[in-house]
Design a protein around this motif. Sequence first.
Motif, PDB file in Angstrom:
ATOM      1  N   ASN A  31     -10.348  29.105 -32.258  1.00 12.08           N
ATOM      2  CA  ASN A  31     -11.484  28.966 -31.372  1.00 12.08           C
ATOM      3  C   ASN A  31     -11.230  29.779 -30.100  1.00 12.08           C
ATOM      4  O   ASN A  31     -10.129  30.323 -29.908  1.00 12.08           O
ATOM      5  N   ILE A  90      -7.549  29.570 -28.878  1.00 12.78           N
ATOM      6  CA  ILE A  90      -6.998  28.287 -29.319  1.00 12.78           C
ATOM      7  C   ILE A  90      -6.401  28.488 -30.708  1.00 12.78           C
ATOM      8  O   ILE A  90      -7.089  28.942 -31.622  1.00 12.78           O
ATOM      9  N   GLY A  95       0.263  21.476 -36.644  1.00 18.70           N
ATOM     10  CA  GLY A  95      -0.468  20.256 -36.346  1.00 18.70           C
ATOM     11  C   GLY A  95      -0.868  20.079 -34.904  1.00 18.70           C
ATOM     12  O   GLY A  95      -1.482  19.063 -34.555  1.00 18.70           O
ATOM     13  N   THR A  96      -0.495  21.023 -34.049  1.00 15.23           N
ATOM     14  CA  THR A  96      -0.933  20.944 -32.651  1.00 15.23           C
ATOM     15  C   THR A  96      -1.753  22.184 -32.309  1.00 15.23           C
ATOM     16  O   THR A  96      -1.770  23.149 -33.076  1.00 15.23           O
ATOM     17  N   TYR A  97      -2.421  22.128 -31.176  1.00 18.10           N
ATOM     18  CA  TYR A  97      -3.264  23.237 -30.748  1.00 18.10           C
ATOM     19  C   TYR A  97      -2.720  23.822 -29.465  1.00 18.10           C
ATOM     20  O   TYR A  97      -2.417  23.086 -28.518  1.00 18.10           O
ATOM     21  N   LYS A  98      -2.618  25.140 -29.429  1.00 25.56           N
ATOM     22  CA  LYS A  98      -2.138  25.837 -28.236  1.00 25.56           C
ATOM     23  C   LYS A  98      -3.264  26.691 -27.670  1.00 25.56           C
ATOM     24  O   LYS A  98      -4.049  27.277 -28.418  1.00 25.56           O
ATOM     25  N   TYR A  99      -3.307  26.748 -26.346  1.00 28.17           N
ATOM     26  CA  TYR A  99      -4.299  27.557 -25.652  1.00 28.17           C
ATOM     27  C   TYR A  99      -3.561  28.711 -24.979  1.00 28.17           C
ATOM     28  O   TYR A  99      -2.657  28.481 -24.178  1.00 28.17           O
TER      29      TYR A  99
END
Lengths: 111, 112
Positions: A31, A90, A95-99
């Motif tokens: 995203n 994004i 399993g995690t999201y990084k920006y």
Amino acid sequence: GIQVEQSPPDLILQEGANSTLRCNFSDSVNNLQWFHQNPWGQLINLFYIPSGTKQNGRLSATTVATERYSLLYISSSQTTDSGVYFCAVILSTSGTYKYIFGTGTRLKVLA
Amino acid sequence: EAGVAQSPRYKIIEKRQSVAFWCNPISGHATLYWYQQILGQGPKLLIQFQNNGVVDDSQLPKDRFSAERLKGVDSTLKIQPAKLEDSAVYLCASSRQGYEQYFGPGTRLTVT
């Protein structure tokens, strides 16, 4: 890691002019978000746009995920549009999201 | 819906002193972030929490910075002892996992 580059780095406009800001990213993303940081430092959400086009008043954004770029259009610019514009991609990892934030475009609109 | 709250808004301390910042995220947002933004640069992630667990603290200077998020809601970020180069704006943000981030107003720290 992924690179997120914005252009131009600086932009000066006369009030009423139109502009296009670009965000290029080097890998696939889940995203993308556009922010405006006003002169008081507040980061304001503009668009949350993984693909396609969205419009909000004088602003619109287009993301072409397959070609790894997003564009932010500002029409009929006003002095209140001054500030720094950031895109942030994004990524989903383990399993995690990084920006990841881009380098920013500093815009100054002159009256 | 209330936004992300931060306090204090401004803080001036001398080097080697300690300081703490507080953040209250948007209700229901499981993910909380602390960023450091130095003048003229983009935000740099210091630490990311998912509920009350740390998922990324790779850029946190752990010899002087610490953060906690008790009960998966509020969070505090502490610097002890502060250095001149810690002068920056400290931003807190929250999100639902993988969705758009919302930022608080930030805390402007000046270390003299």
